[in-house]
Write an enzyme that holds these catalytic residues in place. Sequence first.
Site, PDB file in Angstrom:
ATOM      1  CG  HIS A 110      -0.315   0.085   2.499  1.00  0.00           C
ATOM      2  ND1 HIS A 110       0.567  -0.853   3.051  1.00  0.00           N
ATOM      3  CD2 HIS A 110      -0.352   1.012   3.386  1.00  0.00           C
ATOM      4  CE1 HIS A 110       0.953  -0.496   4.464  1.00  0.00           C
ATOM      5  NE2 HIS A 110       0.376   0.699   4.560  1.00  0.00           N
ATOM      6  CG  ASP A 114       4.951   3.184   7.481  1.00  0.00           C
ATOM      7  OD1 ASP A 114       3.837   3.567   6.874  1.00  0.00           O
ATOM      8  OD2 ASP A 114       5.131   1.885   8.120  1.00  0.00           O
ATOM      9  CG  HIS A 307       4.562  -2.558  10.136  1.00  0.00           C
ATOM     10  ND1 HIS A 307       3.574  -2.059  11.010  1.00  0.00           N
ATOM     11  CD2 HIS A 307       4.469  -1.783   9.106  1.00  0.00           C
ATOM     12  CE1 HIS A 307       3.263  -0.981  10.639  1.00  0.00           C
ATOM     13  NE2 HIS A 307       3.865  -0.649   9.621  1.00  0.00           N
TER      14      HIS A 307
END
Length: 357
Positions: A110, A114, A307
């Site tokens: 996406h 970041d 993440h």
Amino acid sequence: MKKLGLGLLLLALLAVGAGALFQEQIGKRLFASAVETAVARDVLGDLPDGIHVALCGSGSPLPDPTRAGPCSAVVIDGKMFIVDVGGGAVRNLGLMGLSPGATEALLLTHFHSDHIDGLGELLLQRWAGGGRTSPLPVIAPEGVTAIVDGLNAAYAADVQYRIAHHGEATMAPTGAGGIAKPFVAPQGQEQLVVYDQAGITITAFSVGHEPVSPAVGYRFDYKGRSVVFSGDTVKMATVEQACNGCDLMVHEVLNAEMVGTLEAAFEKAGRKRLVKIMSDIPDYHTTPVEAAKTAKAAQAKMLVFSHIVPALPIDYLEGYFMEGVSDVYDGSVVLGKDGMLFSLPANKNSIEQDDLL
């Protein structure tokens, strides 16, 4: 006594001078040896046939001294695919012995900053270090073209400087930048093959990261081995279905209780804007326990967390972060750290773990 004192002082000064001289010589030798070792290092060439997953960034937008932004490198048959490319991740690739010049394609889950803020550096390093004569394919849902075109424009002057300095034989003008390869994100339970060459298949599937849309995850298949990347998402059945017995699941995680502690601290400090942000972010991520439930339902053989939110600057926090995971999933679970390498040999069942940093 005075002569003795002067003699000792002279000896001390000579020793300091000799130490400085030897330090220079030792430094030169150490540097030359380190350079020779680093240049000769060939991690890609040493990997056996199979799928290899390296964490080039296991962090998030929150500051973490031990983790770069989200990034995973998938190496198959000498080809390297990058899934997302956060800040600091490209330099990690170099430290890990994985040349950015070897990148076959970049896949974006996406367009949160970041996950793309290392893209400019990847484009440059692939071109400069890899001697590429064609731009980097950037495979992602619709919307990626504007991002790639924007970075190409932003780096246009830099490209011309480097061609002028090194010459077209070294810096082929046709190899600079990236080229967008957009696809229509699958809807619902649908899946879409976005890459199918030389026995390597990459499939995209939709995930839930509202209000971010489109958002996808990816599955890699090669010679009987499989890896699934969740992308940023809430707990989703589509991730389970994409895995469906996969060897390795790399899943994003956010510990909501720890983020709540951050929220309370910001509230106490009167930092209202950050209170709002901390209260918002849990609603579009997955907790470690939820990710473990997904792995169990999907019958994943190994679960790797990446993440990581929030930052875990000391190992002592890891137990707290992982609380409850082993209660719902009895497979192998790894809290991801930058430099970790997971190797899945072709046509076997084993998963081997190493560290490249």
